[in-house]
Write an enzyme that holds these catalytic residues in place. Structure first.
Site, mmCIF file in Angstrom:
data_model
loop_
_atom_site.group_PDB
_atom_site.id
_atom_site.type_symbol
_atom_site.label_atom_id
_atom_site.label_comp_id
_atom_site.label_asym_id
_atom_site.label_seq_id
_atom_site.Cartn_x
_atom_site.Cartn_y
_atom_site.Cartn_z
ATOM 1 N N GLY A 155 0.805 -1.217 0.000
ATOM 2 C CA GLY A 155 0.000 0.000 0.000
ATOM 3 C C GLY A 155 0.840 1.269 0.000
ATOM 4 O O GLY A 155 0.514 2.248 -0.687
ATOM 5 N N THR A 156 1.923 1.263 0.738
ATOM 6 C CA THR A 156 2.775 2.453 0.820
ATOM 7 C C THR A 156 3.329 2.800 -0.559
ATOM 8 O O THR A 156 3.304 3.960 -0.988
ATOM 9 C CB THR A 156 3.946 2.188 1.804
ATOM 10 N N ASN A 172 -7.772 4.084 8.716
ATOM 11 C CA ASN A 172 -7.176 2.918 9.369
ATOM 12 C C ASN A 172 -7.292 2.955 10.887
ATOM 13 O O ASN A 172 -7.193 1.926 11.538
ATOM 14 C CB ASN A 172 -5.702 2.774 8.977
ATOM 15 N N HIS A 201 -1.769 -7.719 2.465
ATOM 16 C CA HIS A 201 -1.761 -8.279 3.830
ATOM 17 C C HIS A 201 -2.915 -7.778 4.694
ATOM 18 O O HIS A 201 -3.116 -8.273 5.802
ATOM 19 C CB HIS A 201 -0.411 -8.047 4.522
ATOM 20 N N CYS A 247 1.996 1.681 12.481
ATOM 21 C CA CYS A 247 3.185 2.389 11.987
ATOM 22 C C CYS A 247 3.626 3.426 13.011
ATOM 23 O O CYS A 247 4.719 3.946 12.947
ATOM 24 C CB CYS A 247 2.879 3.069 10.666
HETATM 25 N N1 PLP Z 1 -2.740 3.097 3.789
HETATM 26 C C1 PLP Z 1 -3.477 2.721 4.837
HETATM 27 C C2 PLP Z 1 -4.834 3.322 5.037
HETATM 28 C C3 PLP Z 1 -3.014 1.750 5.732
HETATM 29 O O1 PLP Z 1 -3.751 1.387 6.774
HETATM 30 C C4 PLP Z 1 -1.719 1.195 5.505
HETATM 31 C C5 PLP Z 1 -1.155 0.236 6.464
HETATM 32 O O2 PLP Z 1 -1.538 0.169 7.611
HETATM 33 C C6 PLP Z 1 -1.002 1.605 4.373
HETATM 34 C C7 PLP Z 1 -1.542 2.562 3.544
HETATM 35 C C8 PLP Z 1 0.325 1.008 4.061
HETATM 36 O O3 PLP Z 1 0.153 -0.280 3.514
HETATM 37 P P1 PLP Z 1 1.353 -1.326 3.491
HETATM 38 O O4 PLP Z 1 1.517 -1.825 4.879
HETATM 39 O O5 PLP Z 1 0.904 -2.394 2.557
HETATM 40 O O6 PLP Z 1 2.544 -0.597 2.978
#
Ligand code: PLP
Length: 397
Positions: free
Chosen positions: A72-73, A152, A202, A326
């Site tokens: 996602g990042t 989130n 994930h 995070c």
């Molecule tokens: N965006 C949101 C809303 C998230 O909750 C997260 C992870 O918690 C991310 C992006 C990042 O995703 P990833 O862990 O796959 O990099």
């Protein structure tokens, strides 16, 4: 082994059996590089193509509009940086919200350092943006609106359809970070007029370190990683074949189970909220009562430190979170809880419980019992709580 009650599905999910089974052959016998021309690679190529199709269908997109990423990042970074770069001749203004994940917020800060102007829309006390405020924020030089599908931390669902309609009417691209929402609530990129969407494996019962970016036909997507010809030359690097296959299988599984899973999560979530609010004094629910992800509950308990509660719950085998995973290690109050108007002491007294497909009512009841016990224990040791009770007894309150 100690019994674990896992209530942190927003941080990550346990990969589905089906996803793991699908992955294994690509780590062993079918290990060919999808870019190679011999027959050994055919299975890897096919696995990537199959996953692309399944994931595209799950959000109402064509397979060729799905680009695999490392999660996602990366998808968020790609969407924002690529649009900024490609459309900078049109304008340098981006609209986002104060409650985005740091993958969006820190990318916006990076773009600001490179001359972009970013408007961070506020949210109301439930965590929703105002569509009227969004409309007002649009300028002739706005090139992108990036608003997350679901938050989130507090699970609030944004008015995505409305946002898509406004952005399309003004000919501005609309990106949504759907990392928490994909496979949890129905998404149709066409119908919702979404141009770019980030998803992560994930969070939906797939393996870690793989995700995707959807880019619709209106988007001229710039390359993110330079090198080989993978992902139409836009995201170079040998594909994570096993991860992608696992992601595809997880999404296929989630699509089959979504309605029942969401229904049961909603029931358990409401049961949890009801019990916590009625049995624990000075507790509040953060976010909206109804307009939230099926499995999300977020509370603040006055007179305690959330971190201490998390430690005590961990001692009971309960996995929960105080905000976004995070942020672990950061003592800053959550930017999301601050944005919905919580003072620092309540933002620091928060507990996020996120349910998943394996969560049972018995687990929820055990968790409530532990929370009740530990909140009381922490308050008993709190000079603030003692002072509060003293004032209350002397008729001050
Ligand atoms: N965006 C949101 C809303 C998230 O909750 C997260 C992870 O918690 C991310 C992006 C990042 O995703 P990833 O862990 O796959 O990099």
């Amino acid at each position: 082994m100690e019994r674990i009650i896992y209530l942190d599905h927003a941080a990550t999910t346990r990969p589905a059996k089906k996803a793991l089974e699908v992955m294994l052959p690509y780590c062993r016998e079918s290990y060919g590089n999808p870019s190679s021309s011999y027959r050994l690679s055919e299975a890897s190529r096919q696995a990537v193509a199959d996953a692309r199709k399944v994931i595209g269908e799950a959000m109402g997109a064509h397979a060729d509009q799905i680009y695999f990423t490392g999660g996602g990042t990366e998808s968020d970074n790609w969407a924002l940086k690529a649009v900024a770069e490609t459309y900078r001749h049109k304008g340098k203004h981006i609209i986002t919200t104060q409650i985005e994940h740091h993958a969006v917020l820190h990318t916006c800060a990076y773009l600001e350092r490179r001359g972009f102007d970013v408007t961070y829309l506020p949210v109301n006390e439930q965590g929703s943006i105002s569509v009227k405020q969004l409309e007002k924020a649009i300028r002739p030089d706005t090139v992108l609106v990036s608003v997350m599908f679901a938050n989130n931390e507090i699970g609030t669902l944004q008015p995505v359809r409305e946002i898509g309609r406004i952005a399309r009417k003004k000919d501005i691209l609309f990106h949504t970070d759907a990392v928490q929402a994909f496979c949890q609530v129905p998404i149709d990129v066409e119908e919702m007029q979404i141009d770019l969407l980030s998803a992560s494996s994930h969070k939906c019962y797939g393996p870690k370190g793989v995700g995707c970016l959807y880019a619709g036909e209106r988007v001229r997507l710039a390359s993110f990683l330079h090198g080989g010809a993978q992902e139409k030359g836009l995201r170079a690097g040998t594909e994570n074949v096993a991860g992608i296959a696992g992601f595809g299988a997880a999404v296929s599984y989630c699509m089959e189970t979504m309605d029942d899973r969401a229904g049961e999560e909603r029931r358990l979530r409401d049961h949890l909220i009801e019990r916590v609010l009625s049995e624990i004094p000075y507790a509040r629910l953060n976010g909206s009562k109804k307009n939230r992800l099926p499995g999300n509950a977020n509370f603040s308990f006055q007179f305690i430190q959330g971190e201490n509660l998390l430690m005590l719950l961990d001692g009971d085998g309960i996995c929960a979170s105080g905000g976004s995973a995070c942020n672990t290690g950061s003592h800053e109050p959550s930017h999301v809880l601050k944005a919905i108007g919580l003072p620092d002491e309540l933002a620091n007294a928060s507990l996020r419980l996120t349910l998943g497909e394996e969560t049972t009512e018995e687990e929820i009841d055990s968790a409530v019992a532990s929370i009740k016990k530990h909140v009381q224990q922490l308050r008993d040791g709190s000079p603030l709580y003692e002072a509060f009770l003293k004032d209350a007894r002397s008729g001050w309150m």
